[in-house]
Design an enzyme around this catalytic site. Structure first.
Site, short mmCIF file in Angstrom:
data_model
loop_
_atom_site.label_atom_id
_atom_site.label_comp_id
_atom_site.label_asym_id
_atom_site.label_seq_id
_atom_site.Cartn_x
_atom_site.Cartn_y
_atom_site.Cartn_z
N SER A 102 55.76 13.54 -46.45
CA SER A 102 56.50 12.55 -47.23
C SER A 102 55.57 11.54 -47.88
O SER A 102 55.90 10.97 -48.91
CB SER A 102 57.47 11.81 -46.31
OG SER A 102 58.45 12.70 -45.85
N THR A 151 52.68 18.61 -51.78
CA THR A 151 52.70 18.39 -50.33
C THR A 151 51.48 18.98 -49.63
O THR A 151 51.02 20.06 -49.96
CB THR A 151 53.96 19.06 -49.76
OG1 THR A 151 55.08 18.53 -50.44
CG2 THR A 151 54.10 18.80 -48.27
N ASP A 166 62.23 13.55 -47.95
CA ASP A 166 62.99 13.57 -46.70
C ASP A 166 64.12 12.53 -46.76
O ASP A 166 63.90 11.39 -47.17
CB ASP A 166 62.04 13.25 -45.53
CG ASP A 166 62.78 13.20 -44.21
OD1 ASP A 166 62.88 14.25 -43.57
OD2 ASP A 166 63.28 12.11 -43.84
N GLY A 174 56.04 26.58 -53.11
CA GLY A 174 56.88 27.66 -53.62
C GLY A 174 56.19 28.36 -54.77
O GLY A 174 55.52 27.71 -55.58
N ARG A 177 94.28 34.21 -42.67
CA ARG A 177 94.08 34.48 -41.26
C ARG A 177 95.11 33.76 -40.40
O ARG A 177 95.36 32.57 -40.57
CB ARG A 177 92.67 33.99 -40.88
CG ARG A 177 92.36 33.99 -39.43
CD ARG A 177 91.99 35.35 -38.96
NE ARG A 177 91.44 35.32 -37.61
CZ ARG A 177 91.07 36.42 -36.96
NH1 ARG A 177 91.20 37.59 -37.53
NH2 ARG A 177 90.59 36.33 -35.74
N GLU A 191 61.88 17.70 -51.64
CA GLU A 191 62.06 16.72 -52.71
C GLU A 191 62.36 15.34 -52.12
O GLU A 191 63.12 14.55 -52.68
CB GLU A 191 63.20 17.14 -53.67
CG GLU A 191 63.00 18.49 -54.30
CD GLU A 191 62.31 18.41 -55.66
OE1 GLU A 191 62.43 17.37 -56.32
OE2 GLU A 191 61.65 19.39 -56.04
N GLY A 220 83.82 33.95 -35.79
CA GLY A 220 82.77 34.96 -35.82
C GLY A 220 82.54 35.53 -37.21
O GLY A 220 81.43 35.94 -37.55
N THR A 264 65.22 17.94 -46.42
CA THR A 264 63.81 17.62 -46.25
C THR A 264 63.03 17.63 -47.56
O THR A 264 62.25 16.74 -47.83
CB THR A 264 63.17 18.62 -45.27
OG1 THR A 264 63.84 18.53 -44.02
CG2 THR A 264 61.69 18.34 -45.08
#
Lengths: 754, 754
Positions: free
Chosen positions: A278, A272, A552, A311, A443, A550, A527, A548
């Protein structure tokens, strides 16, 4: 100690005293409330009142011995606490007293204590034996069996991998500083490489087991430890290593693959660019061959042509760089070249600039960076030359003559990664769903105004409706992705165009599903879901970008749709439309069946639960959308509108088709798999899951089906009601269904899930 | 220097040379490409070729003087660069040469250079005068005028507040460490308090301007600086200060309000408990009155009864604690009591425990914490006693005899906060939309395969469809929230039940909208949207919890629906159903009109764009849903199903009604406001925005309208097409529409938006 010591009336108060003394000191307000109740209780004699008030003396509390006799009395009665009664404590007390003294009436003063102290069963249910309401949490299905069905043939691989994740190095904690976080994730990656997982998908001679299918399953499981771990792992072994494995030749494998699998050589996948996300074919980095020196010069021409979001950029020694290969002044298209980035001391080599991408919404344990190349020279051997090579005489040669086809063949290597990204998203969704459902089974919020115990979140219809279809979808997508990876790895089928196109669509719908599911879980936990400690927040940040990277999702959906339009005969990823246009004229016109009005109005359960109906509905939608797009494009072309413009005009229509086709594909894969389940009870469970998925999906697109007259208004309402009903039917099994995902206890660290 | 110096053929190359020499050094590959083109150009004489090749000598580059004459030649021609042409550079060159030498043909070798060097207009458009395509970015509407319409009567307040936000203390940066972040946000809050904004909503005698409406507008603007700032500001002045102002009496105002508005007294609003999130009436903290000492004892009875998620908990000196007030052994219901938490040295007082909530998905600049009270004694004067007080003789007294009514009157103070939360969400959405749209008006991806320039993201129909309706919604909700705050502040209307109920529904749909919008913007910006520097990521994390706090959206929608069912005669927030049930029998049956089949099929533009149609569609949906719920509940009651259960059974139906009613309300508020716009051009713009909102909302719920037979399939398709068409029609004005939000330049720090 027997009942003789106490009157029935006093005995009835004992559970109350047992509770209030088992706790901390009595507060002033509690004393006040209890004393008032006793004073006003007409059923008590003066003697009784005296005895009870004596037990209220804070300065002289009941002795431990006395306390124990109370406990014994309660145990001997064998009365169980029924939590969902309107006044569980008063009812319990009544039953205990009745056991010893025969029928005794409901005591309104005890009820008053219960109300005014506001004590709920969750404050004291540890003190008594509790009546387990089987309806609430069915044990009919064993999570282990469900997990086995999901694991399939990979059971052994998955089980040992889950055990590995019990190592303290994977214990989750908040890591805010990106450098610390990245270094820790690097250690985790190295640890997994040491354990042999890095090389897993590589051939045996390079330390692997050639098990790409298994690799995908452990990749999903890795998400449960941490999203950054999974992504960094995927970059190092899947993208960097994968590019060497799949785009390189033996000389590259021999030289690099072993060290890559062991994480001794860290690398990145530099595709990229800032200016070109893309549109990979439009990247600007050049790789110019210099015949004299037999080197390739890598260069970043413009300001926005740097590699972006890469990365592993900060930790890498080498990059697999995608660039326009220029030989003798001719651009031969995008190729990958191995470019060393740093020396042994981890200093950048001349001509290379790397900049940290900084903090992100998630995945802060992954070191993303930008890379610039300024006339960087590498030997020509560094070209990953499986699909295109530089001959001895300096000419370019490729067996694939068509440059388009060559490009998309190379990109095909990304497809395995796309399946893995979808799986990782799915893993994130499973984790969030497990947390949200376990929380909702504990809960309580609100109640009938006359009732003491509040209702479990999971017992609210709106809560069932928001979570149950998401659980069902997780099952469907799990089975689908397993199947796609199997097809992708099947070497007897060399033409991967169809599976590549299918994966493009599935990656989109599954990563969007994953984001929606995680968001729904965040909100469903209120919360608590917002606190990092409960893990949903990190999953949300990490999985977000899966829509997004690998590829879009919007772009991929259009690819999938073009695949459908051309019956998968178009080049994968092709931006060209000629194949599609060629095929459009010869097809489809006769595929549409007319709908019987009886069918449109059929609302009986047998029909609505029948997979034949679901498949018909999904197939009809795909066909109809394909047909109408084809007709529209043909119309535009006839008017002389260029094909590029024509496709732009039907863009949103294409995306609808991409989604519709992918949903059909997922459902069919799931149904096909159901036929392999042998135990009829589990088969029935999986069929119900499939039915919920199908009706939920049809329901989501009800406006389309109604517009087309495929279903009537009445049928549409019936489907909506069935979706709600199915959620309620699956309610008792939800706990088993999320346990069936097989998330090991050592990874389920969210406090609200425990 | 004139044309005489160059042949037409050479002149045609000058723009190319101008570009390549204006950049850095030429790379080997570039030289290669240009030299090849020149060699193969048959239009050039040998003399021409010699001259051109001389300009390629890296060792002896063209002199600055020569370079300047080129520039002058180009300028004198007055030719403008048209970026969207297929080969913009070659076309530009052709025009320049034609200017001096008369018509000259398109040069295919220059085209080859343009393709092979892959130079796009964004690489060189700073060098030439560019032809502005008015269609792409219309200047028809002035952002300032739009902003004025949105600011309305608050223009002055808003403008000076925006100027204040230019102070360096508000400059945005990544803050990962929560302690540092919190301390910085505290300084920002103190800065705003010093500037008088803290007390803004308080009466003049306490330093304010009594301007709650203005307060809401600046609250929204604050989001553009930082989400944590807005929330901490809201906790200190709106919740803590607001509880003193609205639940306290003069003695409290005199003692605390000045210091609170100046942020000299920091306080928190301690309502929510771990065990009791949405069910405020069920909180367990006790406040027991001790007649002897004339003190109130605050106590946390059980493990899960602590105060939870309390903003400002770490920095506060005092808390406004909501607790069950027990007087003479009788629970008088929930009341608020001021409880000092820390001494001057900021040490916790005896009996008080505070624990940090830790890191969250967002809002990490807000210090949320848990608080426990262990028999903490405060003077009885600390009871905020506007609605219930302790008399001199120690008895309880309230003018509101009905405890339910009393409770909900007190909770009414939250309603202003709910409007503010919705506004803050809206502010977040506006910011994200501005970033995404500005990015999409610069960012290009993909092109027609024969074209050099890639297409702007904003020119893709799918991109228009994903962002434009969200911009329209921002306008509608802005106007709606302004109106609701006006109604809430209108002292001539003391009965606030209706506006309170309406706000409950609007807060839900608007905060959900805000989250969806921000998510869509994140994805629309691709990987860039994921970087913190572009601000969308933080907004996503911050706004996420708005769906939960100040009332969970699912709970609030049900309140809104019950309000509609009872025609706003039920108590606000009431969990009881009696008022609703009473009213159900007397109403509704006759309100439904039948639908004319002609109407169902009407698809002409005039009809579809007519607000009368939209209002009819919204009103019909609300009425129909109200009627069918009423019928269902009545049916259940007749079968003897208790009302609580009956309401549970229609829970999802209620939520649908809540959403439908809120959408109707928003649209009507917007339409009503449009009639106040005097300039016909802007009125038309706002009408178009309203139409897009209405059709988009009807489209979202098309399945319902189709099921009911309110619209036919054909009409449904026509509405879908109109939504897409309206997005395209608004495309040229999108830049003005986001600039019209009025986000000042100093706050628009996202690099991709600049």
């Amino acid at each position: 100690m027997t009942k003789e010591n106490y009157t029935a009336q006093v005995l009835q108060y004992i559970p109350v005293f047992y509770i209030i003394w088992s706790d901390d000191l009595l507060s002033a307000s509690e004393i006040n409330v209890v004393e008032n109740a006793i004073s006003e209780d007409n059923t008590l004699s003066n003697e009784d009142k005296k005895q009870l008030k004596a037990w209220m003396d804070v300065k002289n509390p009941p002795k431990n011995e006395l306390f124990k006799t109370w406990k014994q009395l309660i145990i001997n009665s064998s009365v169980k606490l029924v939590e969902h009664e309107t006044f569980p404590l008063t009812a319990f007390s009544q039953k205990v007293a009745s056991y010893y003294h025969g029928e005794i009436s409901f005591n309104n003063q005890i009820k008053k204590i219960e109300i005014n102290l506001g004590i709920q069963p969750n404050h004291y249910n540890h003190l008594f034996e509790v009546h387990i309401d089987l309806e609430k949490k069915s044990l009919q299905y064993s999570p282990k069996t469900i997990d086995s069905i999901l694991k399939g043939k990979h059971a052994e691989t998955i089980d040992s991998f889950r055990a590995i994740l019990n190592d303290p190095i994977f214990s989750w904690e908040v890591r805010r500083n990106k450098e610390e976080f990245r270094n820790h994730v690097l250690k985790q990656v190295e640890f997994l490489a040491d354990s042999g997982y890095g090389a897993m998908a590589y051939p045996k001679e390079y330390g692997g087991t050639n098990d790409m299918e298994g690799y995908a399953t452990i990749f999903e499981n890795m998400m449960w430890a941490d999203g950054s771990l999974a992504i960094k792992f995927g970059v190092q072994f899947g993208l960097f290593g994968g590019s060497i494995q799949k785009l390189g030749t033996k000389k590259h494998h021999d030289k690099y693959l072993n060290a890559t699998g062991k994480a001794e050589l860290l690398g990145c996948f530099a595709m990229t660019e800032t200016g070109h996300g893309s549109n990979v074919r439009g990247i600007k980095t050049t790789a110019t061959y210099n015949k004299k020196t037999e080197t390739i010069v890598i260069h970043t021409p413009g300001k926005n042509d740097n590699k972006e979001y890469i990365g592993n950029a900060i930790h890498s020694k080498m990059a697999s760089v995608f660039a326009q290969l220029i030989i003798n002044g001719k651009n031969e298209g995008v190729h990958a070249i191995l470019v060393p980035l740093r020396n042994e001391k981890h200093e950048l080599l001349p001509g290379i600039t790397v900049e940290d991408n900084g903090y992100k919404l998630g995945l802060n344990g992954v070191d993303n960076g930008k890379i610039w190349f300024n006339q960087v020279e590498v030997p020509k051997e560094n070209l990953l030359n499986k699909y295109g090579t530089i001959l001895g005489n300096g000419d370019y040669y490729s067996e694939i003559k068509n440059p388009n086809k060559r490009f998309f063949t190379m990109l095909g290597t990304l497809v395995g990664g796309r399946i893995c990204v979808a799986r990782a998203g799915l893993g994130g969704a499973k984790y969030a769903l497990t947390v949200a459902i376990k929380h909702s089974l504990k809960r309580r919020q609100f109640n009938d105004s006359v009732k003491i115990q509040e209702d479990l979140l999971m017992d609210y219809p709106s809560h069932q409706l928001r979570l149950t279809p998401l659980v069902a979808s997780a099952y469907v997508y799990h089975i689908t992705l397993d199947k796609m990876m199997k097809l992708y790895c099947d070497e007897s089928q060399p033409d991967k165009r169809q599976v590549e196109t299918q994966v493009a669509g599935l990656k989109s719908i599954i990563t969007w599903y994953a984001n929606d599911a995680i968001q729904e879980c965040r909100e469903a936990c209120g919360g608590k879901g917002y606190l990092l400690e409960n893990r949903i927040a990190d999953l949300k940040g990490d999985v977000d970008i899966f829509t997004t990277f690998e590829g879009d999702n919007n772009v991929l959906l259009q690819l999938a749709a073009k695949g459908v339009l051309s019956d998968f005969k178009a080049e994968f990823n092709s931006a060209g439309f000629s194949t599609v246009l060629k095929l459009l004229s010869s097809q489809l016109s006769d595929k549409l069946s007319t709908i019987n009005p009886l069918y449109t109005n059929k609302t009986d359960k047998d029909h609505l639960y029948n997979p034949k109906f679901h498949i018909h509905a999904f197939e009809h939608r795909t066909r109809r959308l394909t047909y109408t797009i084809a007709m529209r494009i043909r119309g535009y072309i006839k008017k002389g509108i260029p094909s590029y413009q024509a496709f732009l005009k039907v863009q949103t229509h294409l995306m609808t088709l991409g989604k519709a086709y992918s949903t059909e594909l997922a459902y069919k894969s799931f149904i096909e798999h159901n036929s392999t389940i042998t135990d009829p009870e589990y088969k029935a469970l999986f069929e119900k899951i499939g039915t919920l998925y199908a009706l939920y999906e049809i329901r989501k697109d009800a406006s389309w089906y109604l517009e087309q007259g495929y279903i009537s208004g009445t049928k549409s309402k019936a489907i909506r009601q069935r979706v709600e009903r199915l959620c309620t039917e699956l309610r008792p099994h939800l706990n088993s269904l999320v346990d069936g995902f097989g998330i090991p206890e050592h990874l389920m660290t969210a406090p609200i899930a425990n």
